[in-house]
Each structure stands twice: as structure tokens, then as C-alpha cells.
Design a protein around this motif. Structure first.
Motif, PDB file in Angstrom:
ATOM      1  N   LEU A 112       0.728  -1.394   0.154  1.00 17.25           N
ATOM      2  CA  LEU A 112       0.120  -0.149   0.158  1.00 17.25           C
ATOM      3  C   LEU A 112       0.923   1.019   0.150  1.00 17.25           C
ATOM      4  CD1 LEU A 112      -2.628   1.027   0.078  1.00 17.25           C
ATOM      5  CD2 LEU A 112      -3.017   1.129   2.768  1.00 17.25           C
TER       6      LEU A 112
ATOM      7  N   ARG B 249       1.848   8.156  -2.925  1.00 23.41           N
ATOM      8  CA  ARG B 249       2.287   8.432  -4.193  1.00 23.41           C
ATOM      9  C   ARG B 249       2.887   9.099  -4.092  1.00 23.41           C
ATOM     10  NH1 ARG B 249      -1.514   5.849  -9.268  1.00 23.41           N
ATOM     11  NH2 ARG B 249      -2.819   6.688  -6.813  1.00 23.41           N
ATOM     12  N   SER B 250       2.491  10.148  -3.379  1.00 21.61           N
ATOM     13  CA  SER B 250       3.349  11.527  -2.856  1.00 21.61           C
ATOM     14  C   SER B 250       4.587  11.400  -2.042  1.00 21.61           C
ATOM     15  CB  SER B 250       2.183  12.655  -1.698  1.00 21.61           C
ATOM     16  OG  SER B 250       0.570  12.850  -3.003  1.00 21.61           O
TER      17      SER B 250
ATOM     18  N   ALA C  27       6.452   8.200  -0.911  1.00 21.63           N
ATOM     19  CA  ALA C  27       6.794   7.083  -1.220  1.00 21.63           C
ATOM     20  C   ALA C  27       6.433   6.816   0.118  1.00 21.63           C
ATOM     21  CB  ALA C  27       8.168   6.729  -0.901  1.00 21.63           C
TER      22      ALA C  27
ATOM     23  N   LEU D 247      -8.547  -6.801  -0.311  1.00 21.81           N
ATOM     24  CA  LEU D 247      -9.153  -6.008  -0.386  1.00 21.81           C
ATOM     25  C   LEU D 247     -10.423  -6.092  -0.349  1.00 21.81           C
ATOM     26  CD1 LEU D 247      -8.954  -2.998  -1.905  1.00 21.81           C
ATOM     27  CD2 LEU D 247      -9.492  -3.473  -3.672  1.00 21.81           C
TER      28      LEU D 247
ATOM     29  N   PHE E  80      -7.052  -0.219   6.559  1.00 21.42           N
ATOM     30  CA  PHE E  80      -7.045   0.695   5.853  1.00 21.42           C
ATOM     31  C   PHE E  80      -7.154   1.682   6.354  1.00 21.42           C
ATOM     32  CE2 PHE E  80      -8.768  -2.380   2.411  1.00 21.42           C
ATOM     33  CZ  PHE E  80      -7.433  -2.998   2.088  1.00 21.42           C
ATOM     34  N   PRO E  81      -5.929   2.699   6.351  1.00 23.91           N
ATOM     35  CA  PRO E  81      -5.561   3.726   7.403  1.00 23.91           C
ATOM     36  C   PRO E  81      -6.406   5.144   5.855  1.00 23.91           C
ATOM     37  CG  PRO E  81      -3.755   3.719   6.199  1.00 23.91           C
ATOM     38  CD  PRO E  81      -4.491   2.301   6.010  1.00 23.91           C
ATOM     39  N   THR E  82      -7.359   5.730   6.598  1.00 22.06           N
ATOM     40  CA  THR E  82      -8.104   6.869   5.154  1.00 22.06           C
ATOM     41  C   THR E  82      -6.849   8.008   5.389  1.00 22.06           C
ATOM     42  OG1 THR E  82      -8.434   7.883   7.541  1.00 22.06           O
ATOM     43  CG2 THR E  82     -10.154   6.754   7.263  1.00 22.06           C
TER      44      THR E  82
ATOM     45  N   ASP F 275      -1.476  13.019   2.883  1.00 13.11           N
ATOM     46  CA  ASP F 275      -2.209  12.032   1.256  1.00 13.11           C
ATOM     47  C   ASP F 275      -3.161  10.894   1.516  1.00 13.11           C
ATOM     48  OD1 ASP F 275      -3.814  11.974  -1.156  1.00 13.11           O
ATOM     49  OD2 ASP F 275      -1.921  11.761  -2.297  1.00 13.11           O
ATOM     50  N   GLN F 276      -4.705  11.593   0.984  1.00  9.43           N
ATOM     51  CA  GLN F 276      -5.892  10.038   1.283  1.00  9.43           C
ATOM     52  C   GLN F 276      -5.395   9.102   0.173  1.00  9.43           C
ATOM     53  OE1 GLN F 276      -9.953  11.864   2.765  1.00  9.43           O
ATOM     54  NE2 GLN F 276      -9.392  13.151   3.007  1.00  9.43           N
ATOM     55  N   ASP F 277      -5.095  10.101  -1.103  1.00 13.08           N
ATOM     56  CA  ASP F 277      -5.329   9.310  -2.210  1.00 13.08           C
ATOM     57  C   ASP F 277      -3.524   8.323  -2.032  1.00 13.08           C
ATOM     58  OD1 ASP F 277      -5.637   8.056  -4.529  1.00 13.08           O
ATOM     59  OD2 ASP F 277      -5.691   9.230  -5.898  1.00 13.08           O
ATOM     60  N   ILE F 278      -3.636   6.836  -1.389  1.00  7.27           N
ATOM     61  CA  ILE F 278      -3.040   6.392  -1.024  1.00  7.27           C
ATOM     62  C   ILE F 278      -3.614   4.849  -1.952  1.00  7.27           C
ATOM     63  CG2 ILE F 278      -1.686   7.067   0.413  1.00  7.27           C
ATOM     64  CD1 ILE F 278      -3.560   5.222   2.408  1.00  7.27           C
ATOM     65  N   ALA F 279      -2.519   3.930  -2.573  1.00  9.65           N
ATOM     66  CA  ALA F 279      -3.119   3.168  -3.350  1.00  9.65           C
ATOM     67  C   ALA F 279      -2.715   1.655  -3.431  1.00  9.65           C
ATOM     68  CB  ALA F 279      -2.783   3.851  -4.870  1.00  9.65           C
ATOM     69  N   PRO F 280      -2.814   0.912  -3.688  1.00  7.41           N
ATOM     70  CA  PRO F 280      -2.293  -0.463  -4.198  1.00  7.41           C
ATOM     71  C   PRO F 280      -1.841  -0.899  -4.434  1.00  7.41           C
ATOM     72  CG  PRO F 280      -4.930  -0.821  -4.053  1.00  7.41           C
ATOM     73  CD  PRO F 280      -4.255   0.767  -3.897  1.00  7.41           C
TER      74      PRO F 280
END
Lengths: 98, 733
Positions: free
Chosen positions: B440, B443-444, B446, B462, B478-480, B487-492
Motif C-alpha cells: 500500500l 504516491r506523494s 513513497a 481488499l 486501511f488508514p484513511t 494524502d488520502q489518495d494512497i493506492a495498492p
């Protein structure tokens, strides 16, 4: 040093389908196409640009329902697309119809 | 009063002396379980010796609390096996013995059998020798029953009830005296049935040759390597030899690497030998089932014992043959407690009993292969597939530098899947990583989600909406947002089985897709049901981890595709390429086992790597030879014998300091190399920091001798806060 606000008008283009973060936050990535005349060094000039934008949460859901081509005014802040990228993305906090 | 030397599950390499009870305890009671006071508690242990004196002053000796008469004592041969393991693995005997027992027999309560209703009682040797005059003359039912039993040898419950209403109770009493044995079914002419069952296929010349080679020496110890390509019918060779064992009324022990393989093999065995008592022993059973199976084996009732590594410690009075299927598999090695290799223990056991042991594999471990080409093991080859017209699958690499992947899948792979779907054939997508994505990522900044207790990343699940550590089992929501930058937009990031399943479902909405990994097979019987679905051809695309790679026979499966196998090419483990090759060969071997030709597609960025090239040629031997040359140059096993001293502590400094001490006190004899302590490949696990010390020698006996002395020194070493263990013939670093 906390100032980071951008406002821009334009047409929403290229709306990617709504996706969700693992925690369930909605994300919509899209682009806004801007065309206007601006004053620069005292003279009017034509400006055209396309800005990548992203919206999270409720804002993402609102934008995902907007039809492409709709003219809007967006307000938000700028951030790098990713850590290694130089590209900027507008993170939208507010949207108003124009 | 006799002195009982008892093995207890404590980390001290000694037996504990206790006073026997006033009732007679004899040599016969060696192998019996007892409850004994130990410190402030009572512990369950096993009598290993009965002696007449103790070196401990008699006032200090405590009497045992209880002696269990619920099950017969462990046979001497099994105790010898435990003694061997204790000596070879330099592990305390008490821990070895208790590790070998089924959990139910380790507990404080006597074992009450609760399996199927008893239908028949058979007279035992004790019962035959029993003197009828001990029964009071007025107890007519008892006398009559015993007389009847002595006459016929056995009595069914129905017959007994006709004799008297009270007969069942009396029989229970007899059973508790070990005069009779309880049987859950009426013994039919099982041997005859062994011949009259499902049609027996005709052996291929190679299979026949293998059987013919083994049969003449079936009564003596030999280690056979049955080296057969995937689908060459190794199982049929096993079945023939088992048939022979059944005729000779001897037991066969079959070891398989995974629980998941037992249902399929069990089904094959049951179909061939419907009337034979077969038991499977693995950790998926509940404690009573396992103990019940173990006792059936001990009494000689079970003729075929099928199980995972723990089954190697089953008492088998009539053992005639041991089979280790997929002998190269890592799961034969236990990685904690007694770090034994069930394959190696099986070989010792076969030698101890004087029976043959058969190691079956398409890709033998290099250790085994080396022994086979040197003539220590006898090698039998099955070079071609057994089913008529079945050939080895065509293996091709897809260069993902050219064919760009989307959601992990390259265009050639998608079109191959399409073709299989159109032909109504099954496909398998192999990706050895469960969960949705291995990382997880923010991207902002790393940031990646890491386990607090292990040096590992948390895997995105998921479906279960959880982050999980595959090493310690820790899970969290999952952390929010990213804990570092917000940043909220964390991605698998990356691919696991769930993600591939999602991508394929989107790509092929009408295909019947089944994901098979440890998560989807967790529930009891889930895997069995899935197997039925696959066999019944109600599944088009299988997505699976290594669970699917081994041993399964899916006749309608024609396409195997492999994703993400490149990672193993860069591993620092010297066995990584051997394992990758074995695994890919295994999984490739699932394709084209029936009449339809199979195809294997491997997505890789290194299509010219010698490993993939050998795989495309199905050439185990050439790769094995190459690897052996490398191992010889680098002085790695099988050219050297290794031992690790593991140390775990709350901080790495403590662990390293302990190891440095251990190195310091060693006698450092000639021919023994001791390396400096280093952190383990997985430097933190379950909250403990880990390090090891490597010891090696080209002479196994010298290494063993050294270890014997070193172990005693280690026991005396101060080890506050440090947990340590010796790992003989280690497989993981």
C-alpha cells in the motif's frame, strides 16, 4: 509560506471513472480545459491550457456526475502528481458553475 | 519402587526421574504417558526408561501423579526415532517426544475415543492370556462373553446383545482392561477387495520398469529416487507398491508436502482400495480425529497412512514402505521447535525398520539429485507422460519489455486465455502472491504500510478490507490517509491473486473464474468443494498460488500462465533458483495432462535467462548439473553440511552479542568453519530481532561431533532475553 490556492475557469474534459481508495474515499481524476484572455504587462493576450485535476470524497462524486464539456470554476491547491513527477495537479476543493 | 525416567516438554536435554507407583510398573510401561509434578504444576510426559536406581537422592524424588492407561504405550521403535531426532538435531529429547505426539495425547486429560460407533470387538493377546477364573463365578455374562471371544476371536455388537442385555457394558470393561479391541467396522475380506476395484491402468514401460526394480528388494532398506516428469504417473507406481504391501499385510506411510494435497491423493487411494482402512493425518484435523487416526495406525488397523510432515512420527507396527511425494518441497522441513526434515527422518526411519523409502519428484532437490547420481540413492526415471497422447506442454516466455502488461496481463496472454475459453478448456493463472496487492503506497511521499512487528510490508486484502502481515498474522484497517504526509489518495501497488481475479473478471465477464489461495481455502472443506468444481469442469479460469502448483491432476487444463516470477531471480538465497525452477516446472506440469496438448506462458523481462531456457526445454538435468557446479565452486550444500545457530532477542545487539559469545566459546576444531554472526534475511519477525551464525563442515560426522559438544556449552551460556535454536541442514536463512 502556507499560501497555495489556485482558481481557474474552463470546461471539464476527460473525466476518468470514479475510483476508491482502500479506505473507501472516492477519487475522480479529470482535466479542465481553459481558454481566456488575460492582461500581461499591461496588454491583453490569449491564454490556453489544460490542467490535470483531481477531487476526493464528496467533491469526487460531484465531479463524476458532471457531463464532459460543462463550464465550471474550480478552486483548489497544487501538488506534484507523484513523488518523482514534475507534473502539477490541481486538487479541487470547490466547484461552481459558470 | 521403580524409578521412571520421563521425557517432558521442557527445553532441557535431560530426562526427569520420578518414583513409580506401588502398583506394578515394569519395562512394559516404557512409552506410556504420565502426569508428573514439575515445579508448581503438573505436566504430561512419556516414560522413556524404567530403572531401579536414580542418581538423585531418594528424598528429593517425587512420585508420579497419574499413569495414563487410555492408549497403549508408544512402541520402542518410535522412541528410538525420537532419540535419533534428538541426537541428530541436537534438540532436547523431551521436546522431541512431545512434539511428535498428537496434541490430544499431550493434554492433561485421558483420551476418550469418540469416533464411529463400535460394531465389533476383537480379542487381544492380553485377553487371550486372561485367566477366566479371575471372574467371579456368579458373573455369568462376563464368563460367557470371554469364553465366546476365546472361541471365535471376535464378536459383533449385535451378537453380544443377543447373548445378554448387559454385554455391551461388559465389553467396555474388557476394552478398558485391553482384553478386547474396539473396532468401528466389521473386518471384511479387505485384501480380496484390494484387487477388485476401479479399473487398473496398464503400466507404461517406464512405470513397469520402476515397479520391477523395486519389488525384488521390497523387504530391505533402499532409498529410491523416483524421478518422473510431471504427469508421468508416479502415483500409479506408488499404488502398485501399496497393493503389494496390502497383500503382505504391511503398512504404507505416504508423506505429502501440503494438507491441500491430501484430499486428492486420498480420493485416488480410496478409489483404488475401497475396503482398506486409510487414515490421513495433518494439522487440519481436530485433535480427537488426529489422535484417533494415530491410534488406528498404532494398532495396525490402518494400512495406509497419508499425511503431512508430522505423520512421520506415527507409530507403525507393520511398516513396510515409506513414500515421500514431492520430496523437494520445503514444507517437509519444520521451521520452529524441532527443526526437522520429515524427508530425512523418513529415510532414517526406513533404514531403522529395514524397509524401502521412495522419494518421488519431477524436480528433486539438489541434495537428493546429488545422492542419486552418486549412487547413494537408487534412481528410477519416468521420462515421458503416462496418459496416451499426452505430451509435455509447450513452454514459451512472453517478453514483457515488448508486450506491455495492463493490470499485470500481457496481450498474448489475454488472447491465449480467450482461445482456451473458446475451446472450453480450463486455464490456470499462477501468481504466487495472495491478497490484492503486496504494497500500500502513498504516491506523494513513497510511504508504504509496514508491519510494526516484522521487517515486512503489509499486504492489501481488499476483499476483507484489511492490511495483513503474511508473516505474523497482524491485521489492521486501511488508514484513511498517509500517516506521513496526510494524502488520502494512497493506492495498492503491485499484483496479488485478488487483483488478478478482479482484472480477469472485468476482461472476461462471462467466464467462470475461481481464485484459489490460502484465504479462499481457509474454511474447512472449502478446498474439497473447489476441487470438485474444477473436476466437474464448472470453472474456466483458475487463479492460484503455489497451492495449485503441486500434484494436482486436472485433465481438462490446457493453459498455464505464470505472472511475476522474476522476483526470485534476484533473491540472495542460494537455493532460490532451484526452488523457482522446481515451482515453475511443477506448475507448468499442470497443463496438458489429459489428451489435450498443453501450453505454458511465462511473463518475464528476462526470456533469455538460463533458468527459463531450461524450463522451455523441460531440461531438469542440465539445470541441475549447472547449479551443482555453482554450488561446488561456492562450497554450498550438497557439497558441505551446514548448521545455523539462530538467536532472537528484543534488540539485534543482544542477539548478535549472544552469537558472538557462542562463537567465542566454541572449540573451533579443524574442519569446522564458523562464520561471523549476521542479521537474518528477515531481520525482525513477530517483534523479535533475529540473527544467525553459520557453521559448516565438509564432514557430517565431524560436524555432528562438534555440535554435541557445542550444544552442552551453549546450554551453559547466559542467554537472558535471548531465544536460541540450532537448525541442522537449514533451508532458510
Amino acid at each position: 509560506m502556507n499560501c497555495n490556492q489556485t482558481a481557474i475557469c474552463g470546461k471539464i474534459v476527460e473525466i476518468a471513472s470514479l475510483r476508491y481508495t482502500p479506505a473507501g474515499v472516492a477519487v475522480t481524476e479529470f482535466k479542465i480545459s481553459h481558454v481566456s484572455r488575460q492582461i500581461e504587462a499591461g496588454r491583453s493576450r490569449q491564454v490556453e491550457c489544460e490542467v490535470s485535476a483531481v477531487a476526493l470524497g464528496q467533491m469526487a462524486e460531484i465531479i463524476s456526475r458532471v457531463t464532459a464539456g460543462t463550464a465550471v470554476k474550480l478552486v483548489g491547491f497544487l501538488a506534484k502528481k507523484s513523488r518523482m513527477s514534475l507534473q502539477l495537479v490541481l486538487h479541487v476543493n470547490n466547484i461552481d458553475p459558470v | 519402587m521403580p524409578i521412571l525416567r520421563v521425557a517432558l516438554d521442557v527445553p532441557v536435554n535431560t530426562l526427569f526421574d520420578y518414583l513409580g507407583p506401588d502398583t506394578v510398573v515394569t519395562e512394559q510401561d516404557v512409552g506410556t504417558r504420565v502426569r508428573v509434578p514439575f515445579g508448581k504444576h503438573l505436566m504430561t510426559g512419556v516414560i522413556m526408561e524404567v530403572a531401579t536406581y536414580s542418581s538423585i537422592a531418594s528424598p528429593k524424588l517425587k512420585p508420579i501423579a497419574h499413569i495414563f492407561r487410555d492408549v497403549p504405550p508408544l512402541p520402542e521403535t518410535l522412541l528410538d526415532l525420537f532419540r535419533f531426532c534428538s541426537a541428530y538435531y541436537h534438540h532436547p529429547l523431551g521436546e522431541v517426544v512431545m512434539n511428535g505426539l498428537p496434541g490430544r495425547l499431550r493434554s492433561s486429560k485421558p483420551f476418550v475415543q469418540q469416533y464411529r460407533p463400535i460394531l465389533e470387538y476383537r480379542l487381544t493377546g492380553t485377553g487371550r492370556a486372561a485367566d477366566p477364573s479371575v471372574i467371579p463365578p456368579r458373573n455369568i455374562v462376563k464368563r460367557r462373553l470371554l469364553a465366546r471371544l476365546k472361541e471365535t476371536g471376535s464378536i459383533t455388537i449385535e451378537e453380544a446383545k443377543q447373548l445378554s442385555q448387559r454385554a455391551p457394558g461388559v465389553l467396555k470393561e474388557f476394552a478398558s482392561l485391553w482384553w478386547v479391541e474396539e473396532r468401528a467396522e466389521i473386518e471384511s475380506s479387505a485384501i480380496a477387495a484390494a484387487n477388485t476395484s476401479s479399473p487398473v491402468p496398464v503400466l507404461t514401460p517406464a512405470q513397469k520398469n520402476a515397479v520391477d526394480e523395486i519389488v525384488p528388494t521390497i523387504k530391505q532398506f533402499n532409498t529410491w529416487l523416483l524421478h518422473g516428469v510431471t504427469g508421468s504417473g508416479k502415483t500409479e507406481v506408488y499404488l502398485r507398491l501399496i497393493t503389494l504391501m496390502l497383500h503382505q499385510r504391511r503398512q504404507t506411510l505416504v508423506l505429502v508436502p501440503e494438507i491441500n494435497l491430501t484430499p486428492q491423493l486420498e480420493a485416488v487411494f480410496r478409489a483404488r482400495f475401497p475396503a482398506i482402512r486409510l487414515i490421513s493425518l495433518h494439522s487440519g484435523l481436530n485433535p480427537s480425529e488426529r489422535a484417533g487416526g494415530w491410534l488406528q495406525a498404532q494398532r495396525g488397523d490402518a494400512q495406509i497412512i497419508l499425511g503431512t510432515r508430522l505423520a512421520v512420527f506415527t507409530p507403525l507396527p507393520d511398516l513396510g514402505l515409506i513414500i515421500v511425494d514431492e520430496e523437494q518441497d520445503m514444507s517437509f522441513k519444520q521451521q520452529d521447535g524441532l527443526r526437522y526434515s520429515a524427508r530425512d527422518v523418513a529415510i532414517f526411519r526406513a533404514r531403522q525398520t529395514g524397509v524401502p523409502v521412495i522419494l518421488g519428484s519431477a524436480t528433486p532437490s539438489l541434495e537428493t539429485y546429488y545422492n542419486a547420481i552418486n549412487g547413494r540413492y537408487l534412481r528410477l526415471q519416468l521420462p515421458s507422460r503416462a496418459v496416451r497422447n499426452a505430451t509435455l506442454p509447450l513452454v514459451r516466455c512472453i517478453d514483457t519489455r515488448i508486450a506491455k502488461t495492463e493490470e499485470g496481463l500481457s496481450p498474448p496472454l489475454i488472447s491465449a486465455l480467450e482461445t482456451s475459453l473458446a475451446l472450453n478448456q480450463q486455464s490456470l493463472v499462477f501468481i504466487n502472491r495472495r491478497g490484492y496487492a503486496p504494497v500500500l503506497l502513498c504516491r506523494s511521499c513513497a510511504w508504504t504500510a509496514a508491519c510494526q512487528r516484522c521487517a515486512s510490508r503489509l499486504v492489501v486484502h481488499l476483499r476483507e478490507k484489511k492490511l495483513r502481515c503474511h508473516h505474523c498474522g497482524h491485521q489492521e484497517r486501511f488508514p484513511t490517509n498517509c500517516p506521513e504526509c496526510g494524502d488520502q489518495d494512497i493506492a495498492p501497488f503491485g499484483h496479488g491473486t485478488q487483483r488478478v481475479e478482479e482484472a480477469l473478471s472485468r476482461r472476461f465477464p462471462h467466464a467462470r473464474i475461481m481464485r484459489i489461495d490460502r484465504d479462499s481455502t481457509r474454511r474447512k472443506d472449502a478446498w474439497q468443494k473447489m476441487l470438485e468444481e474444477i473436476q466437474g469442469q464448472r470453472v474456466d479460469i483458475l487463479i492460484g498460488t503455489q497451492i495449485l502448483a503441486k500434484g494436482h491432476d486436472f485433465p481438462n487444463l490446457s493453459l498455464v500462465s505464470v505472472l511475476n516470477s522474476d522476483a526470485s531471480l534476484f533473491s540472495s538465497d542460494f537455493r532460490a533458483s532451484e526452488r523457482l525452477f522446481a515451482q515453475l516446472m511443477q506448475v507448468a506440469g499442470r497443463a496438458g495432462r489429459g489428451g489435450i496438448p498443453g501450453q505454458v506462458l511465462i511473463q518475464t523481462e528476462f526470456p533469455n535467462h538460463p533458468l527459463y531456457q531450461a524450463l522451455c526445454r523441460h531440461d531438469y538435468d542440465s539445470l541441475a548439473q549447472t547449479l551443482l557446479v555453482e554450488r561446488k565452486l561456492a562450497r554450498f550444500p550438497p557439497f558441505i553440511y551446514q548448521v545455523l545457530l539462530w538467536a532472537e532477542a528484543p534488540s539485534i545487539d543482544l542477539a548478535l552479542a549472544f552469537l558472538a559469545n557462542a562463537e567465542g566459546i566454541s572449540a573451533k576444531p579443524k574442519h569446522i568453519e564458523i562464520f561471523d554472526p549476521v542479521p537474518a534475511q528477515m531481520p525482525r519477525l513477530k517483534g523479535m530481532e533475529r540473527a544467525y551464525l553459520l557453521v559448516q563442515s565438509s564432514s557430517r560426522s565431524k560436524l555432528q561431533k562438534f555440535l554435541g559438544e557445542w550444544r552442552t556449552q551453549l546450554d551453559a551460556l547466559p542467554d537472558r532475553k535471548v531465544r536460541w535454536a540450532l537448525d541442522v541442514d537449514p533451508l532458510e536463512f
